[in-house]
Design a protein around this motif. Structure first.
Motif, PDB file in Angstrom:
ATOM      1  N   VAL A 290      -1.488  13.556  -0.382  1.00 42.70           N
ATOM      2  CA  VAL A 290      -1.481  12.114  -0.201  1.00 42.70           C
ATOM      3  C   VAL A 290      -2.617  11.536  -0.461  1.00 42.70           C
ATOM      4  O   VAL A 290      -2.807  10.215  -0.855  1.00 42.70           O
ATOM      5  N   LEU A 291      -3.743  12.091  -0.660  1.00 41.18           N
ATOM      6  CA  LEU A 291      -5.021  11.529  -0.962  1.00 41.18           C
ATOM      7  C   LEU A 291      -5.385  11.336  -2.584  1.00 41.18           C
ATOM      8  O   LEU A 291      -5.984  10.245  -3.053  1.00 41.18           O
ATOM      9  N   ARG A 292      -4.359  11.947  -3.144  1.00 44.41           N
ATOM     10  CA  ARG A 292      -4.182  11.428  -4.828  1.00 44.41           C
ATOM     11  C   ARG A 292      -3.820  10.025  -4.834  1.00 44.41           C
ATOM     12  O   ARG A 292      -4.007   9.604  -6.123  1.00 44.41           O
ATOM     13  N   ASP A 293      -2.860   9.682  -4.052  1.00 44.06           N
ATOM     14  CA  ASP A 293      -2.316   8.347  -4.190  1.00 44.06           C
ATOM     15  C   ASP A 293      -2.143   7.767  -3.001  1.00 44.06           C
ATOM     16  O   ASP A 293      -1.045   8.084  -2.242  1.00 44.06           O
ATOM     17  N   LEU A 294      -2.937   6.941  -2.582  1.00 43.79           N
ATOM     18  CA  LEU A 294      -2.769   6.129  -1.329  1.00 43.79           C
ATOM     19  C   LEU A 294      -1.870   4.917  -1.486  1.00 43.79           C
ATOM     20  O   LEU A 294      -1.637   4.132  -0.569  1.00 43.79           O
ATOM     21  N   GLY A 295      -1.461   4.605  -2.648  1.00 48.61           N
ATOM     22  CA  GLY A 295      -0.661   3.484  -2.835  1.00 48.61           C
ATOM     23  C   GLY A 295      -1.310   2.178  -3.077  1.00 48.61           C
ATOM     24  O   GLY A 295      -2.118   2.268  -3.508  1.00 48.61           O
ATOM     25  N   ALA A 296      -0.808   1.293  -1.995  1.00 52.85           N
ATOM     26  CA  ALA A 296      -1.532   0.150  -1.898  1.00 52.85           C
ATOM     27  C   ALA A 296      -2.674   0.042  -0.866  1.00 52.85           C
ATOM     28  O   ALA A 296      -3.430  -1.183  -1.035  1.00 52.85           O
ATOM     29  N   TYR A 297      -3.122   1.224  -0.337  1.00 55.99           N
ATOM     30  CA  TYR A 297      -4.058   1.188   0.578  1.00 55.99           C
ATOM     31  C   TYR A 297      -5.201   1.834  -0.025  1.00 55.99           C
ATOM     32  O   TYR A 297      -5.270   2.807  -0.682  1.00 55.99           O
ATOM     33  N   THR A 298      -6.322   1.258   0.269  1.00 53.42           N
ATOM     34  CA  THR A 298      -7.741   1.743  -0.155  1.00 53.42           C
ATOM     35  C   THR A 298      -8.227   2.642   0.954  1.00 53.42           C
ATOM     36  O   THR A 298      -7.985   2.509   1.975  1.00 53.42           O
ATOM     37  N   TRP A 299      -9.274   3.627   0.475  1.00 50.14           N
ATOM     38  CA  TRP A 299     -10.077   4.359   1.403  1.00 50.14           C
ATOM     39  C   TRP A 299     -10.604   3.621   2.308  1.00 50.14           C
ATOM     40  O   TRP A 299     -10.749   4.151   3.500  1.00 50.14           O
ATOM     41  N   GLY A 300     -11.335   2.462   1.925  1.00 52.20           N
ATOM     42  CA  GLY A 300     -11.890   1.560   3.236  1.00 52.20           C
ATOM     43  C   GLY A 300     -10.972   1.168   4.236  1.00 52.20           C
ATOM     44  O   GLY A 300     -11.401   1.368   5.467  1.00 52.20           O
TER      45      GLY A 300
END
Length: 523
Positions: A290-300
């Motif tokens: 999941v962490l490799r590709d958060l899609g349209a969502y940023t870590w923030g």
């Protein structure tokens, strides 16, 4: 999953379990905290295979035994006495938490949609009583608080999963408010009725099964027999499993033969621990992808949402505990709530950690949730981590600061008094059998001497000076006696005076009863 990858995953689960148990024993921290930390850490080991967990696997493989176990070992008398706060928290607090979390998630991540947001709220709403009560029981917190937390956790699982199921149906379309009400009635009523039916049938079947191993196997089949058909019938498999477990649990001592009871309880403790451990590890392995590709969502965005959801989850529970107490006295049975003051409600408010059930529900989110599905699973994992690590460690000092720890001597003395009454009842029965010539005098006298010796030991350990249940140097003496008995047993086997079966049978007896049982304290 390929056999090689499956073997590696199972090996990782075993390693994490052993490490968690070791660290928990040394540091006094609940197993769940180490499991979630080590499970997520395992997901970042580069050599481990990627894992994608099927939602159906979680629903069918993990949930039925976890829910059944929690329901089976509920304390019915205590739960009935505190039904008002238990039901208020299990229904009211779960509903409020679900809506508050769903609203927060939708406000920060509007692309998830309301149906997925409500499903996520239902996943975060139920508490994990084990993480909190393991700390409370070890410290000697009031039993009433523990009972309320356990009862709440049992019922709110069913409430949350029922809401979750309706939200999942809404994701597939064709869902209206009127349809939702009818489905809720069908799901709840059908689950309860079917659960009672399974419980009655299972009780009659178990009465006719005397083999201990068969009884243990049957106990594993029952939760699936309650869950799977109920789901196929359009009812709530969770409620069916809860009702079945609770019904059989309240009659468990009469259903399970004594020879099966110890083995069955040990089997279930190990099974539940392994299932919960596997959930944490599998989640950790899936989160890496999941962490490799958060899609349209940023870590923030993800971290801000996790922080907001965690704050809402903890805050809603505290506000509910502080605000609903005075209102509960208006409910039937509410007059018994006078003992739940501000201190008790504060501790119960902070004891709402999330755990394995939240992970299981989140991992069972269907692919219909869209691209946000993986992010919602990640958010649920972060909430579990935050509540376990942030809320469990402060509980011991908080209990001491608030003066909520009960003296351990009181419980030990009460247990000794109960054992005294039981031995006296056995002596009375023995005398009645001797008077009716049901047993010869020599046999009666032998048993009478053993029972009277037990009474003497109980009186000794009940004394205030011996409240710990152990005479001076008792552990050292018992260890020496055990060593002597085992050495003699080994010698007899080596000389051929007993065969292998006898050697193992007496060894198991020594494991259960202990060395020279007449000198071992009843604890």
């Amino acid at each position: 999953m390929e056999p090689e990858r499956l073997f590696v995953v199972l090996l990782v689960v075993a390693v994490v379990v052993l490490l968690a148990r070791t660290l928990a024993a040394r540091g006094g921290v609940p197993d769940a905290i180490w499991l979630v930390v080590l499970g997520m850490a395992a997901g970042f080991v580069p050599a481990l295979p990627a894992v994608e967990i099927s939602p159906d696997l979680v629903l069918l493989g993990f949930l039925p035994p976890l829910i059944y176990h929690a329901a089976f070992f509920t304390s019915p008398r205590e739960a009935r006495a505190d039904a008002a706060p238990i039901f208020a928290m299990a229904f009211g607090l779960t509903a409020v938490t679900t809506l508050a979390v769903a609203g927060t998630a939708y406000a920060l991540l509007p692309s998830v949609g309301w149906a997925a947001a409500i499903a996520f709220g239902a996943a975060v709403a139920p508490t994990d009583a084990v993480a909190a009560t393991s700390v409370l029981k070890r410290l000697g917190a009031p039993r009433r608080m523990v009972t309320i937390l356990e009862g709440e956790s049992l019922i709110n699982d069913g409430v949350a999963l029922t809401v979750f199921g309706l939200a999942v149906e809404a994701m597939t379309g064709g869902f209206s408010p009127g349809h939702g009400v009818l489905r809720a009635v069908q799901v709840v009523a059908g689950g309860v009725v079917y659960g009672l039916l399974v419980a009655v049938v299972a009780r009659r079947v178990r009465r006719r099964v005397s083999d201990p191993m068969s009884q243990v196997i049957l106990s594993l089949v029952i939760p699936y027999a309650a869950y799977v058909p109920a789901e196929n019938l359009g009812a709530s498999g969770v409620l069916a499993t809860v009702v079945t477990g609770f019904y059989l649990g309240t009659r468990g001592e009469g259903v399970l033969q004594p020879a099966s009871r110890a083995a069955g309880q040990l089997f279930w403790r190990i099974l539940v621990f392994l299932l919960e451990s596997a959930l944490f590890v599998l989640l950790g392995l899936e989160i890496r992808e999941v962490l490799r590709d958060l899609g349209a969502y940023t870590w923030g965005t993800v971290l801000l949402t996790a922080l907001a959801v965690t704050g809402v989850t903890v805050g809603v529970r505290l506000l509910w505990q502080w605000g609903h107490g005075p209102l509960l006295v208006l409910l039937p049975g509410g007059r018994h709530l006078r003992g739940l003051g501000f201190r008790e409600r504060t501790v119960m408010g902070l004891a709402g950690m999330r755990g394995a059930i939240t992970l299981a529900i989140a991992l069972s989110l269907p692919r219909e949730a869209g691209p946000a599905r993986d992010v919602l699973v990640l958010l649920a994992a972060l909430v579990v981590l935050a509540t376990l690590v942030g809320q469990a460690p402060p509980l011991p000092p908080l209990l001491r600061r608030l003066g909520l720890l009960e003296p351990g001597d009181r419980r030990r003395v009460a247990a000794m008094s109960a054992r005294e009454d039981m031995v006296r009842a056995a002596l009375a029965r023995l005398d009645a059998m001797a008077d009716a010539d049901e047993v010869d005098e020599r046999t009666a006298e032998a048993f009478r001497q053993m029972m009277e010796l037990r009474l003497e030991r109980l009186r000794y350990f009940k004394d205030e000076e011996n409240a710990e249940g152990e005479p001076p140097g008792g552990r050292r003496v018992r260890a020496a006696l055990a060593e002597a008995e085992r050495a003699k047993l080994k010698e007899l086997y080596g000389k051929g005076r007993i065969d292998g079966d006898t050697y193992q049978a007496i060894g198991r007896e020594l494991d259960l009863v202990g060395p020279v049982s007449l000198v071992r304290p009843l604890t």
